[in-house]
Structures are given as structure tokens and as C-alpha cells.
Design a protein around this motif. Structure first.
Motif, PDB file in Angstrom:
ATOM      1  N   THR A  50      -1.151  -3.016  -6.916  1.00 22.69           N
ATOM      2  CA  THR A  50       0.237  -2.389  -6.885  1.00 22.69           C
ATOM      3  C   THR A  50       1.231  -3.171  -6.875  1.00 22.69           C
ATOM      4  N   MET A  51       1.161  -4.397  -7.052  1.00 26.70           N
ATOM      5  CA  MET A  51       2.255  -5.342  -7.125  1.00 26.70           C
ATOM      6  C   MET A  51       2.573  -5.797  -8.698  1.00 26.70           C
ATOM      7  N   ASP A  52       4.058  -5.950  -8.793  1.00 27.84           N
ATOM      8  CA  ASP A  52       4.296  -6.229 -10.158  1.00 27.84           C
ATOM      9  C   ASP A  52       4.015  -7.642 -10.448  1.00 27.84           C
ATOM     10  N   GLU A  53       4.078  -8.039 -11.697  1.00 23.17           N
ATOM     11  CA  GLU A  53       3.638  -9.310 -12.068  1.00 23.17           C
ATOM     12  C   GLU A  53       4.581 -10.401 -11.465  1.00 23.17           C
ATOM     13  N   GLU A  54       5.907 -10.074 -11.481  1.00 20.20           N
ATOM     14  CA  GLU A  54       6.966 -11.161 -11.061  1.00 20.20           C
ATOM     15  C   GLU A  54       6.485 -11.494  -9.737  1.00 20.20           C
TER      16      GLU A  54
ATOM     17  N   GLU B 109      -3.017  -8.306   4.560  1.00 22.02           N
ATOM     18  CA  GLU B 109      -2.183  -7.603   3.289  1.00 22.02           C
ATOM     19  C   GLU B 109      -0.807  -7.229   3.762  1.00 22.02           C
ATOM     20  N   GLU B 110      -0.868  -6.615   4.853  1.00 26.03           N
ATOM     21  CA  GLU B 110       0.285  -5.646   5.432  1.00 26.03           C
ATOM     22  C   GLU B 110       1.406  -6.743   5.779  1.00 26.03           C
TER      23      GLU B 110
ATOM     24  N   ARG C 255       0.761  -1.320  -0.031  1.00 27.69           N
ATOM     25  CA  ARG C 255      -0.099   0.021   0.007  1.00 27.69           C
ATOM     26  C   ARG C 255       0.904   1.117  -0.045  1.00 27.69           C
ATOM     27  N   ASP C 256       1.945   1.286   0.553  1.00 28.13           N
ATOM     28  CA  ASP C 256       2.782   2.336   0.740  1.00 28.13           C
ATOM     29  C   ASP C 256       4.371   2.082   0.214  1.00 28.13           C
ATOM     30  N   PRO C 257       4.267   2.223  -0.981  1.00 28.15           N
ATOM     31  CA  PRO C 257       5.812   1.798  -1.546  1.00 28.15           C
ATOM     32  C   PRO C 257       7.020   2.096  -0.879  1.00 28.15           C
ATOM     33  N   ASP C 258       7.062   3.502  -0.510  1.00 26.87           N
ATOM     34  CA  ASP C 258       8.121   4.231   0.122  1.00 26.87           C
ATOM     35  C   ASP C 258       8.235   3.511   1.160  1.00 26.87           C
ATOM     36  N   ALA C 259       7.255   3.345   2.095  1.00 22.51           N
ATOM     37  CA  ALA C 259       7.573   2.693   3.430  1.00 22.51           C
ATOM     38  C   ALA C 259       8.296   1.145   3.352  1.00 22.51           C
ATOM     39  N   PHE C 260       7.968   0.572   2.357  1.00 20.46           N
ATOM     40  CA  PHE C 260       8.359  -0.887   2.155  1.00 20.46           C
ATOM     41  C   PHE C 260       9.783  -0.782   1.555  1.00 20.46           C
TER      42      PHE C 260
ATOM     43  N   MET D  40       6.935 -11.116   2.426  1.00 23.68           N
ATOM     44  CA  MET D  40       7.462 -11.189   0.976  1.00 23.68           C
ATOM     45  C   MET D  40       8.885 -10.363   1.131  1.00 23.68           C
ATOM     46  N   LEU D  41       8.804  -9.136   1.603  1.00 24.34           N
ATOM     47  CA  LEU D  41       9.910  -8.290   1.504  1.00 24.34           C
ATOM     48  C   LEU D  41      11.178  -8.779   2.247  1.00 24.34           C
TER      49      LEU D  41
END
Length: 299
Positions: free
Chosen positions: A185-189, A136-137, A100-105, A143-144
Motif C-alpha cells: 500500500t506504499m508508493d514507490e517514492e 509495521e504500524e 494499513r489504514d490510509p485515512d487514519a494515517f 515515517m509520517l
């Protein structure tokens, strides 16, 4: 949505077709006080319609035709505990999605990638998603962490805990099933790596990630009883906005106590202003509100 449920106490007629009367100020104050006392969350006058709508939906479901009668049912009725659990879920669960927050992740990923390798080998990384809603979070954090450990060519020694006040939200998170729109907001990979098609046009988290994530019910007003300690990462976004300023500070103090020295605390932008939490050092970032716990406990 119009319902045609009959109120058993009304004899005949379909009372639920009628519009509920507007909540007066005394009733609103009564409900607002109850919600703040039990959850710490504050409803502003501007959110009165939100409260009316959600109470009204639940009242129609169970055949209750007055705010006062429902209040008494929630506070002192024979099924008060179960009814409160259902209601708090309606009032607190918020819309969320993966990454949800790309910068934070990204900041979380950078934090992991810059940790001393020897430390990552010796002790599993522990992350905590506070107010995780339907998961989700928490799964995003897992995943990260997995991606970062892979880049470092280290075994996936990590675990993630998700906590929320809502029992239904926690139960849904545990199932690990999501609609495709949660992944926009996630890429296909990443999608292909961590999700598999499931029933009824949903996707499910792969087992290797699900095994790394656990969920528990927890009210943030009771953090002093939380079993989490020595956490490397605490992620708490879009939760503090519902609390009064003094209570936000108290919650952050409690969270900081549960960080390991050098641990990372991430909040939502604007959720805590004009205050420096004890024993924490601000992370220099224009887009993310985060702190590192100092290596020494000295404030």
C-alpha cells in the motif's frame, strides 16, 4: 501440514498423524477463561476452531496429545511461563502491513502539520503504537512524523514506541526486516526513501528511522503500570475488537490518561461505540475514529 513426531509417553506409533479429538464445551470454556483472565481477550464460540487449530499445532510440536494435558502444562508445568509466551504469540499476532489504514494515517499527518510550530521546536513529538505486532504500524508512524517535520522545515524531533503482548512479535519488530508484500500500500517514492534491499528477498528499514523507534513488551491489562506519559499521538487499531465492551472502555480511559493535553488518540472504526470517553473530544471524521484530549483536565 502432517507431522511425524512420536509421543514419548505413547510408547510407539506416530500419534501426531491422527486428528485431535474435537474440543468439548468444558474444555473450550476453560481455555477461553484462561485467555481472558491473562490477556483480556475474548474468544467467541465462532472462533473455537481457531483455538483448536492453534493449540493443535503447538501440541504436535511438543508431543502433547490432549487439550487437558497441554492446559496443565501452560498453567502449572515447569516451563509454564515460556510455554504461555509461545502460545499467546500464536493466538494474538494478526496480519498487518505498512499504511494499513490510509485515512487514519492522513489524519495523523494533518494533526502534526497543524500543530503550533513553536511547540514542535521546543518538545519532541512522542507517538505510541499500542498492539504494534511486528512493527509495521510503529515504523509507519515514524515515517509520517519524519515526512511532516520535513514539510514544516523542522528538525526531526520525534520518537515512536511500539508495544505488544507478544515477545516474538516484538523481537521481529526490532530487527526491522520485512517481506515486500508488507509494502503493497506504499508508493514507490516512500519505499525508496525508507527501505533498503536486505537478505532473502526482504527489505529493511533505513537506520535513520530505526533509531527513532523502540519496542517493548506490554499487556494492555497492565496499562496502569505503563511508563508512557505525555504522549502526543496514541495509535491503537484492530486491538479493542478482541475485548468485552466494558474492558474496551477501561483501556481507552487508561490510554487517555497517557495523552498530553491536545494529544491525539486514534482507534479502529467501530471499536468503541455509544460512549464518550472522559476528557476527550471527538475528531469530526466520517472515516476515522479519533479523539483529542482537552487542554483542561476537567471532564
Amino acid at each position: 501440514m502432517v507431522e511425524t513426531r512420536t509421543d514419548p509417553s505413547a510408547g510407539s506409533g506416530i500419534w501426531s498423524l491422527r486428528r485431535l479429538p474435537e474440543m468439548d464445551e468444558a474444555q473450550f470454556s476453560q481455555w477461553r477463561t484462561l485467555l481472558e483472565h491473562r490477556t483480556g481477550m475474548t474468544l467467541t464460540v465462532e472462533r473455537k476452531s481457531f483455538l483448536e487449530t492453534n493449540l493443535g499445532i503447538r501440541m504436535r510440536e511438543i508431543g502433547c496429545n490432549s487439550y487437558q494435558a497441554y492446559y496443565e502444562k501452560v498453567v502449572s508445568g515447569p516451563e509454564a511461563i515460556a510455554e504461555w509466551s509461545i502460545l499467546v504469540d500464536r493466538l494474538t499476532v494478526q496480519e498487518t502491513r505498512f499504511l494499513r489504514d490510509p485515512d487514519a494515517f492522513r489524519l495523523v499527518s494533518d494533526y502534526i502539520l497543524t500543530r503550533p510550530r513553536e511547540a514542535l521546536k521546543k518538545r519532541p513529538l512522542e507517538a505510541w503504537s499500542v498492539g504494534c505486532s511486528t512493527g509495521e504500524e510503529a515504523y509507519t508512524l515514524a515515517m509520517l512524523l519524519n515526512e511532516s517535520m520535513t514539510k514544516l522545515e523542522l528538525p526531526p524531533l520525534f520518537g515512536v514506541t511500539g508495544s505488544d503482548i507478544s515477545k516474538p512479535a516484538i523481537e521481529k519488530a526490532q530487527r526491522g526486516l520485512f517481506s515486500a508484500r508488507k509494502l503493497i500500500t506504499m508508493d514507490e517514492e516512500l519505499k525508496n526513501r525508507y527501505f533498503r534491499p536486505a537478505e532473502r528477498n526482504t527489505v529493511e528499514i533505513v537506520e535513520s528511522i530505526r533509531q527513532r523507534v523502540c519496542f517493548t513488551r506490554l499487556n494492555v491489562l497492565e496499562l496502569n503500570h505503563a511508563p508512557m506519559h505525555g504522549m502526543n499521538i496514541i495509535f491503537c487499531q484492530n486491538l479493542l475488537i478482541y475485548f468485552r465492551r466494558w474492558r474496551r472502555r477501561e483501556i481507552v480511559k487508561r490510554l487517555a490518561e497517557r495523552l498530553a493535553p491536545g494529544g491525539l488518540l486514534v482507534l479502529g472504526q467501530g471499536e468503541l461505540t455509544d460512549w464518550q470517553p472522559p476528557c476527550l473530544q471527538r475528531v469530526p471524521s466520517e472515516n476515522v475514529l479519533a479523539w483529542i484530549r482537552r487542554q483542561s483536565d476537567e471532564e
